[in-house]
Every structure is written in structure tokens, then in C-alpha cells.
Design a protein around this motif. Sequence first.
Motif, PDB file in Angstrom:
ATOM      1  N   ALA A  29       0.860  -1.184   0.000  1.00  0.00           N
ATOM      2  CA  ALA A  29       0.000   0.000   0.000  1.00  0.00           C
ATOM      3  C   ALA A  29       0.891   1.228   0.000  1.00  0.00           C
ATOM      4  O   ALA A  29       2.022   1.193   0.512  1.00  0.00           O
ATOM      5  CB  ALA A  29      -0.939   0.015   1.204  1.00  0.00           C
ATOM      6  N   TYR A  30       0.364   2.320  -0.568  1.00  0.00           N
ATOM      7  CA  TYR A  30       1.140   3.544  -0.689  1.00  0.00           C
ATOM      8  C   TYR A  30       0.352   4.775  -0.252  1.00  0.00           C
ATOM      9  O   TYR A  30       0.884   5.885  -0.285  1.00  0.00           O
ATOM     10  CB  TYR A  30       1.593   3.730  -2.146  1.00  0.00           C
ATOM     11  N   ASP A  31      -0.921   4.590   0.123  1.00  0.00           N
ATOM     12  CA  ASP A  31      -1.762   5.714   0.508  1.00  0.00           C
ATOM     13  C   ASP A  31      -2.715   5.282   1.620  1.00  0.00           C
ATOM     14  O   ASP A  31      -2.917   4.079   1.851  1.00  0.00           O
ATOM     15  CB  ASP A  31      -2.553   6.242  -0.686  1.00  0.00           C
ATOM     16  N   ALA A  32      -3.301   6.247   2.294  1.00  0.00           N
ATOM     17  CA  ALA A  32      -4.163   5.964   3.445  1.00  0.00           C
ATOM     18  C   ALA A  32      -5.448   5.232   3.071  1.00  0.00           C
ATOM     19  O   ALA A  32      -5.826   4.263   3.753  1.00  0.00           O
ATOM     20  CB  ALA A  32      -4.485   7.263   4.190  1.00  0.00           C
ATOM     21  N   PRO A  33      -6.176   5.634   2.022  1.00  0.00           N
ATOM     22  CA  PRO A  33      -7.423   4.919   1.704  1.00  0.00           C
ATOM     23  C   PRO A  33      -7.207   3.441   1.384  1.00  0.00           C
ATOM     24  O   PRO A  33      -7.975   2.580   1.830  1.00  0.00           O
ATOM     25  CB  PRO A  33      -7.965   5.688   0.492  1.00  0.00           C
ATOM     26  N   THR A  34      -6.164   3.139   0.601  1.00  0.00           N
ATOM     27  CA  THR A  34      -5.879   1.738   0.278  1.00  0.00           C
ATOM     28  C   THR A  34      -5.483   0.961   1.525  1.00  0.00           C
ATOM     29  O   THR A  34      -5.927  -0.171   1.745  1.00  0.00           O
ATOM     30  CB  THR A  34      -4.771   1.639  -0.779  1.00  0.00           C
ATOM     31  N   ALA A  35      -4.657   1.568   2.366  1.00  0.00           N
ATOM     32  CA  ALA A  35      -4.250   0.908   3.607  1.00  0.00           C
ATOM     33  C   ALA A  35      -5.451   0.594   4.482  1.00  0.00           C
ATOM     34  O   ALA A  35      -5.523  -0.479   5.100  1.00  0.00           O
ATOM     35  CB  ALA A  35      -3.255   1.782   4.367  1.00  0.00           C
ATOM     36  N   ALA A  36      -6.408   1.504   4.536  1.00  0.00           N
ATOM     37  CA  ALA A  36      -7.599   1.289   5.356  1.00  0.00           C
ATOM     38  C   ALA A  36      -8.411   0.104   4.851  1.00  0.00           C
ATOM     39  O   ALA A  36      -8.978  -0.665   5.629  1.00  0.00           O
ATOM     40  CB  ALA A  36      -8.465   2.552   5.365  1.00  0.00           C
TER      41      ALA A  36
END
Length: 273
Positions: A29-36
Motif C-alpha cells: 500500500a502507498y496511501d491511506a485509503p488503500t491501507a484502510a
Amino acid sequence: MSAQTHIPRMTAPKITARKGGEPIVCLTAYDAPTAAILDEHCDLILVGDSVGMVVHGLTTTVGVTLDMMIMHGQAVMRGSNTALVVVDLPFGSYEDSVETAFKSASRVMMETGCQAVKIESGSYAAETISYLVERGIPVMSHVGLRPQSMNVLGGFRARGRKQEVADEIVENAIAAAEAGSFAVVVEGTSVEIAEKATKAVDIPTIGIGASAGCDGQILVTPDMLGQFDRVPKFVKKFADMKGLIEGAAKDYAAQVKDRSFPGEANTYKFTKK
């Protein structure tokens, strides 16, 4: 009102304890929405230097900087709550000395809040791994196909077709484990080499283009979501995100042109009080 249950993050020792047990699920993951989105389903989220290629459009990972990794690591930490977050140390940030490696790794951990770092593990790596671990930095290693070394290896090609290379991959995995790594990524090797490495070390092996016999698996998330037409042979596309985005963009463009968007439901009306 009852208090919300707090689920602690996965830790490096807990990952190590999964050796030979339930397979370890990992994605990038590289961003907050994807990580969530990934957090609930992954034991480990890697902020890989693959970000240079799949997000920034670079042709290799060599141009990725420490500042880039820190920025994306911060975003992933904001979006995740329970997965172990590991951040890659990029090319040039750790190879020349153990002191340089510690300076880079400690900066990554301090500025992102991540729980571990990953380094590509050539013959030079054991001393670096040991130095970092002794100073409180958990390290995940990476053997086999090493993208940061693609200029020396001759490109992104599977490794281990010659016996001496196969032996080197297993030896590097053993050296990384003995130096204190909590897990080791095995990339782009034959099933036989991956399984030999898995049996040779007492830490989990995380396969990518390796073997289902590894202790866990990882893929680059945009690859497995089908965002690109061309992906490595070892990638299975679990979705058609490129097609979904293209379809949505096409519908949006058509509705803008025929003025059906924005409609009444998407606009505001002035009202007098």
C-alpha cells in the motif's frame, strides 16, 4: 455506551512465530485509503519502493528516494490500524555502511511510526541487519530477484536457473535469518529454490513469484487489482480495476457532454429564510 474494543497491531515477533503455521497475508500500500481497505485482511502491509513504478511512473525502483518512502509510509500508517507496517529502504540509503543504514532506518521509523523496515539482502547485508536489529529496528530481508539490483542482474528476470545462483539465494536467506531478520521475502525463484530456502531458515519466508510452500505471500496491490495490462507472470489478477476506472470515466465524460451531470440530486438550490 460500551468502550470500543482496541485491537493491537501485529508485531514482528508475532510474524516470526507464524513460521510453519497459518500462511501470512501481505500486500503493498502507498496511501491511506488503500491501507484502510487492506488493513482488515492483511497481517503485514509493505510500503514498497515499487511505489516508484506503480504510482510515480518510474521505469525502475532505483529512482525512489528516502523522502518518498517516508511520505508514503506516513500515509499508510494513517490509514491502517492492525497490520504490521513495513517500509522499504530505497536504493542508496543503506548499502555503503551500517551507520548510514541506521540513520536511514531510524529516520523512517521515527517519521512514519512504522514497525519495521525491509532491505534487499545481498552478501553485504548480514552485518547491516545485525546492526539494525541490535539497535531496536526490526528488519525484513529480501532475496532472489532484487529489483534495486536490476542493472547488475540484467533486468527483472527470475533468478536461480544456474546452480551457483540457486545456492547463493538460499545462502543469503540463511545469512539474513542468522543476522536477526524477522522474515524474508523470496522473489522470482523456482518452486524448488523457494521451498529449499523455506526449510533452511527458522523465520517465515514471504513468497512473490516463488512457491505456495512459502510461509506467506505478497503481491504488489495495483498488479493484483488489474490496474495494468502487463504484469509479471507470477501475478494473478483478482480484479479488473483498470476496466472499472475506464468505464466510470467514460460514463462521466458522456454525462458531462450531454449535461445530464450534474443533475438535481448533485446541485444546491438557493432558499430564502
